[in-house]
Design a protein around this motif. Structure first.
Motif, PDB file in Angstrom:
ATOM      1  N   ALA A 373      17.094  -8.504  44.090  1.00  0.00           N
ATOM      2  CA  ALA A 373      18.069  -9.370  43.430  1.00  0.00           C
ATOM      3  C   ALA A 373      18.104  -9.129  41.928  1.00  0.00           C
ATOM      4  CB  ALA A 373      17.741 -10.827  43.722  1.00  0.00           C
ATOM      5  N   LEU A 374      16.975  -8.797  41.328  1.00  0.00           N
ATOM      6  CA  LEU A 374      16.898  -8.623  39.874  1.00  0.00           C
ATOM      7  C   LEU A 374      16.947  -7.159  39.451  1.00  0.00           C
ATOM      8  CD1 LEU A 374      14.072 -11.247  39.144  1.00  0.00           C
ATOM      9  CD2 LEU A 374      16.554 -11.564  38.985  1.00  0.00           C
ATOM     10  N   LEU A 375      17.240  -6.275  40.395  1.00  0.00           N
ATOM     11  CA  LEU A 375      17.215  -4.836  40.120  1.00  0.00           C
ATOM     12  C   LEU A 375      18.294  -4.452  39.114  1.00  0.00           C
ATOM     13  CD1 LEU A 375      15.556  -2.418  41.158  1.00  0.00           C
ATOM     14  CD2 LEU A 375      17.394  -1.998  42.805  1.00  0.00           C
ATOM     15  N   VAL A 376      17.876  -3.711  38.091  1.00  0.00           N
ATOM     16  CA  VAL A 376      18.826  -3.256  37.056  1.00  0.00           C
ATOM     17  C   VAL A 376      19.435  -1.926  37.469  1.00  0.00           C
ATOM     18  CG1 VAL A 376      19.098  -2.570  34.651  1.00  0.00           C
ATOM     19  CG2 VAL A 376      17.596  -4.496  35.261  1.00  0.00           C
ATOM     20  N   ASP A 377      18.590  -0.968  37.878  1.00  0.00           N
ATOM     21  CA  ASP A 377      19.093   0.315  38.362  1.00  0.00           C
ATOM     22  C   ASP A 377      18.711   0.455  39.839  1.00  0.00           C
ATOM     23  OD1 ASP A 377      16.384   0.787  38.262  1.00  0.00           O
ATOM     24  OD2 ASP A 377      16.491   1.887  36.379  1.00  0.00           O
ATOM     25  N   ASP A 378      18.644   1.650  40.339  1.00  0.00           N
ATOM     26  CA  ASP A 378      18.339   1.869  41.755  1.00  0.00           C
ATOM     27  C   ASP A 378      16.881   2.236  41.961  1.00  0.00           C
ATOM     28  OD1 ASP A 378      20.939   1.356  42.471  1.00  0.00           O
ATOM     29  OD2 ASP A 378      21.560   3.458  42.232  1.00  0.00           O
ATOM     30  N   ARG A 379      16.008   1.706  41.129  1.00  0.00           N
ATOM     31  CA  ARG A 379      14.603   2.103  41.182  1.00  0.00           C
ATOM     32  C   ARG A 379      13.720   0.870  40.983  1.00  0.00           C
ATOM     33  NH1 ARG A 379      12.322   7.141  40.319  1.00  0.00           N
ATOM     34  NH2 ARG A 379      10.209   7.220  39.492  1.00  0.00           N
ATOM     35  N   ILE A 380      12.783   0.651  41.921  1.00  0.00           N
ATOM     36  CA  ILE A 380      11.864  -0.489  41.831  1.00  0.00           C
ATOM     37  C   ILE A 380      10.522   0.001  41.292  1.00  0.00           C
ATOM     38  CG2 ILE A 380      10.616  -2.254  43.137  1.00  0.00           C
ATOM     39  CD1 ILE A 380      12.882  -2.315  45.128  1.00  0.00           C
ATOM     40  N   ASP A 381      10.100  -0.595  40.176  1.00  0.00           N
ATOM     41  CA  ASP A 381       8.807  -0.251  39.591  1.00  0.00           C
ATOM     42  C   ASP A 381       7.868  -1.464  39.690  1.00  0.00           C
ATOM     43  OD1 ASP A 381       6.862   1.251  38.409  1.00  0.00           O
ATOM     44  OD2 ASP A 381       8.045   1.786  36.635  1.00  0.00           O
ATOM     45  N   VAL A 382       6.648  -1.291  39.223  1.00  0.00           N
ATOM     46  CA  VAL A 382       5.642  -2.347  39.330  1.00  0.00           C
ATOM     47  C   VAL A 382       6.110  -3.637  38.693  1.00  0.00           C
ATOM     48  CG1 VAL A 382       3.282  -3.003  38.748  1.00  0.00           C
ATOM     49  CG2 VAL A 382       3.775  -0.639  39.389  1.00  0.00           C
ATOM     50  N   ALA A 383       6.704  -3.537  37.511  1.00  0.00           N
ATOM     51  CA  ALA A 383       7.140  -4.743  36.792  1.00  0.00           C
ATOM     52  C   ALA A 383       8.205  -5.515  37.567  1.00  0.00           C
ATOM     53  CB  ALA A 383       7.672  -4.358  35.409  1.00  0.00           C
ATOM     54  N   ASP A 384       9.005  -4.800  38.372  1.00  0.00           N
ATOM     55  CA  ASP A 384      10.065  -5.460  39.134  1.00  0.00           C
ATOM     56  C   ASP A 384       9.519  -6.310  40.276  1.00  0.00           C
ATOM     57  OD1 ASP A 384      12.108  -4.170  37.614  1.00  0.00           O
ATOM     58  OD2 ASP A 384      11.742  -2.345  38.766  1.00  0.00           O
ATOM     59  N   LEU A 385       8.307  -6.028  40.707  1.00  0.00           N
ATOM     60  CA  LEU A 385       7.728  -6.749  41.848  1.00  0.00           C
ATOM     61  C   LEU A 385       7.258  -8.138  41.464  1.00  0.00           C
ATOM     62  CD1 LEU A 385       5.649  -3.820  43.420  1.00  0.00           C
ATOM     63  CD2 LEU A 385       7.853  -4.713  44.204  1.00  0.00           C
ATOM     64  N   GLY A 386       6.840  -8.307  40.211  1.00  0.00           N
ATOM     65  CA  GLY A 386       6.382  -9.624  39.752  1.00  0.00           C
ATOM     66  C   GLY A 386       5.149 -10.112  40.486  1.00  0.00           C
ATOM     67  N   LEU A 387       4.242  -9.191  40.822  1.00  0.00           N
ATOM     68  CA  LEU A 387       3.035  -9.576  41.540  1.00  0.00           C
ATOM     69  C   LEU A 387       2.080 -10.336  40.633  1.00  0.00           C
ATOM     70  CD1 LEU A 387       2.346  -6.245  43.494  1.00  0.00           C
ATOM     71  CD2 LEU A 387       3.409  -8.337  44.357  1.00  0.00           C
ATOM     72  N   ALA A 388       1.406 -11.326  41.205  1.00  0.00           N
ATOM     73  CA  ALA A 388       0.420 -12.083  40.432  1.00  0.00           C
ATOM     74  C   ALA A 388      -0.745 -11.181  40.080  1.00  0.00           C
ATOM     75  CB  ALA A 388      -0.060 -13.292  41.226  1.00  0.00           C
ATOM     76  N   THR A 389      -1.299 -11.390  38.887  1.00  0.00           N
ATOM     77  CA  THR A 389      -2.460 -10.601  38.478  1.00  0.00           C
ATOM     78  C   THR A 389      -3.714 -11.168  39.102  1.00  0.00           C
ATOM     79  OG1 THR A 389      -2.845 -11.964  36.522  1.00  0.00           O
ATOM     80  CG2 THR A 389      -1.335 -10.091  36.276  1.00  0.00           C
ATOM     81  N   GLU A 390      -4.776 -10.405  39.006  1.00  0.00           N
ATOM     82  CA  GLU A 390      -6.049 -10.841  39.592  1.00  0.00           C
ATOM     83  C   GLU A 390      -6.514 -12.151  38.975  1.00  0.00           C
ATOM     84  OE1 GLU A 390     -10.590  -9.098  40.144  1.00  0.00           O
ATOM     85  OE2 GLU A 390      -8.928  -7.732  39.741  1.00  0.00           O
ATOM     86  N   SER A 391      -6.250 -12.336  37.691  1.00  0.00           N
ATOM     87  CA  SER A 391      -6.707 -13.555  37.025  1.00  0.00           C
ATOM     88  C   SER A 391      -5.935 -14.782  37.509  1.00  0.00           C
ATOM     89  CB  SER A 391      -6.560 -13.427  35.506  1.00  0.00           C
ATOM     90  OG  SER A 391      -5.199 -13.188  35.169  1.00  0.00           O
ATOM     91  N   THR A 392      -4.631 -14.598  37.795  1.00  0.00           N
ATOM     92  CA  THR A 392      -3.863 -15.755  38.262  1.00  0.00           C
ATOM     93  C   THR A 392      -4.141 -16.065  39.711  1.00  0.00           C
ATOM     94  OG1 THR A 392      -1.983 -14.326  38.814  1.00  0.00           O
ATOM     95  CG2 THR A 392      -1.989 -15.338  36.630  1.00  0.00           C
ATOM     96  N   LEU A 393      -4.621 -15.057  40.471  1.00  0.00           N
ATOM     97  CA  LEU A 393      -4.979 -15.298  41.864  1.00  0.00           C
ATOM     98  C   LEU A 393      -6.313 -16.004  41.985  1.00  0.00           C
ATOM     99  CD1 LEU A 393      -3.903 -11.970  43.586  1.00  0.00           C
ATOM    100  CD2 LEU A 393      -2.972 -14.251  44.011  1.00  0.00           C
ATOM    101  N   ALA A 394      -7.175 -15.823  41.002  1.00  0.00           N
ATOM    102  CA  ALA A 394      -8.497 -16.433  41.074  1.00  0.00           C
ATOM    103  C   ALA A 394      -8.393 -17.945  41.001  1.00  0.00           C
ATOM    104  CB  ALA A 394      -9.359 -15.921  39.915  1.00  0.00           C
TER     105      ALA A 394
END
Length: 453
Positions: A373-394
């Motif tokens: 939904a938030l894709l700017v071009d036709d390529r998904i990179d790590v930043a586009d995934l919005g995954l929680a970091t290890e610190s926020t998962l703890a």
């Protein structure tokens, strides 16, 4: 079904095993009227001889035989004739025997005195079973994707239990695909052309549970302006899926148990019961065994529902399936949007495989949908995934004064348990010993703090 006047060799064949001649004759006559040719056996040995000599489409056996019991015949058929459905006839009130037969692989059971209507329904269901098993994972909408050993085991179990009428209990974390497994079991059963009715037990107000499940008569209570059927009637002939069954009130658990055992329900406000033919599949993310020990779930209902258990694995237990799931979800989303399938960088794929996904497959789907939904071009990179970091998962422990005393103590207790589990490689017995508490106390504390299996 067939013309009873046809040549006996052309008819669908049934094997009836019972040491009482009058029961054999009754079953033979009933099956003949349905267009089946029945061979009879009075002993286990005679039944095995007939099975070795000919082919049958259904087998009916009494539980008690002069030289053995029905369970032995069920196991024998499972080994020698795995495609043959076997129904066991049990004494009235012997639910323990019925459950044992289902666990041994019986297709279904009948209680004495045998209801001829229930017998006809059972026979039709057995003869409607699809031949062989399917490993394709269902239609396009219902697929259990993955090649990991855990997923392969679940797929194998689904194929097996699909050919039974036994109740199934599906356990697993939220988002692990419990309803998908229930739908696949239904699609592989003789009930596939009948309704599949999913019910979220936790979403029904307590004062409406009985009327929602069993229906009600006009005038049964204020607002009952007309007769209405419930979930059981809606699922008649098919499958009733009870999601989050642990949320049912204890009073409703008693009534559910009776409905399952008697295969009859009474509408609210009615004076008579009506027969229903429903297969029950239930699921919950909670630990039902722990709830039974705490008195929050009836033990007799638990044993009646937990005839066959299927545990859905967490996504972190089958990380090798993440690339396949990712490509499938992206393909589905791109097709739905009518757009081009986006590329995904190698770094993004590595990030997905390394992420623990506490929300399992559902979280993976949401992550990819957000990225699309938030894709700017036709390529998904790590930043586009919005995954929680290890610190926020703890687990974040609040400081004294920043939260209530109970919240602070709960956070400390949760962290201590997690540390002990990690040190003992999640061996709960060893973790309890390390914490200086009993295993039962640890299990209770984990349940209270939401640290499910």
């Amino acid at each position: 079904m067939s013309n009873p006047r046809r040549n006996r060799s052309e008819l669908i064949r049934a094997l009836v095993v019972d040491d009482e001649a009058d029961i054999r004759e009754l079953l033979d006559m009933t099956l003949a009227r349905m267009g089946l040719a029945a061979d009879s056996a009075a002993t286990l040995a005679e039944a095995k001889r007939l099975l070795a000599a000919g082919e049958y489409q259904i087998c009916l056996t009494d539980m008690r035989l002069p030289d053995g019991d029905g369970l032995e015949l069920v196991r024998y058929v499972g080994e020698q004739c795995p495609e043959l459905p076997v129904a066991v006839i049990t004494a009235h009130g012997s639910m323990g025997n019925a459950v044992a037969a289902l666990k041994a692989g019986a297709f279904d059971y009948l209680s004495k005195p045998v209801s001829l209507e229930q017998l006809r329904v059972l026979v039709r269901s057995a003869l409607d079973l699809p031949s062989g098993v399917s490993h394709g994972g269902g239609g396009e909408a219902h697929q259990l994707l993955g090649a990991s050993p855990a997923v392969e085991q679940v797929r194998h179990l689904i194929d097996r239990v699909g050919r039974s009428q036994a109740p199934v209990y599906i356990s697993g974390e939220s988002g692990s695909g419990k309803e998908l497994a229930a739908r696949l079991i239904h699609e592989r059963s003789s009930r596939a052309e009948r309704p599949f009715v999913p019910v979220n037990c936790g979403a029904i107000p307590g004062n409406l549970v009985e009327s929602e499940f069993f229906g009600y008569r006009k005038g049964a209570f204020t607002g009952a302006d007309s007769d209405r059927s419930g979930f059981f009637q809606a699922a008649d002939g098919g499958t009733l899926f009870l999601d989050e069954v642990a949320d049912l009130p204890l009073t409703m658990q008693v009534k559910l148990l009776r409905a399952i055992q008697e295969k009859r329900v009474r509408k609210v406000g009615a004076t008579t019961e009506e027969a229903v033919d429903v297969r029950i599949i239930c699921a919950t993310h909670q630990n039902l065994r722990a709830l039974v020990e705490q008195g929050a779930f009836r033990q007799d209902l638990f044993y009646r529902l937990n005839v066959i258990e299927i545990r859905m694995p967490a996504l972190r237990e089958c990380r090798e399936d993440i690339p396949l799931l990712t490509d499938h979800v992206l393909g589905r989303l791109a097709k739905a949007a009518g757009g081009k399938l986006p590329d995904m960088t190698a770094a993004a794929r590595r990030a997905l495989e390394a992420y623990p996904f506490p929300g399992n497959v559902r979280e993976l789907e949401n992550t990819l949908e957000r990225a699309m939904a938030l894709l700017v071009d036709d390529r998904i990179d790590v930043a586009d995934l919005g995954l929680a970091t290890e610190s926020t998962l703890a687990v974040e422990s609040p400081q004294p004064g920043q939260a209530s005393l109970q919240d602070y103590l709960d956070a400390m207790e949760r962290q201590a348990i997690l540390d002990a589990l990690e040190k003992t490689r999640f061996n709960r017995t060893a973790a309890a010993r390390l914490l200086g508490i009993t295993f039962r106390s640890l299990r209770y504390r984990m349940q209270r703090l939401g640290l499910n299996d």
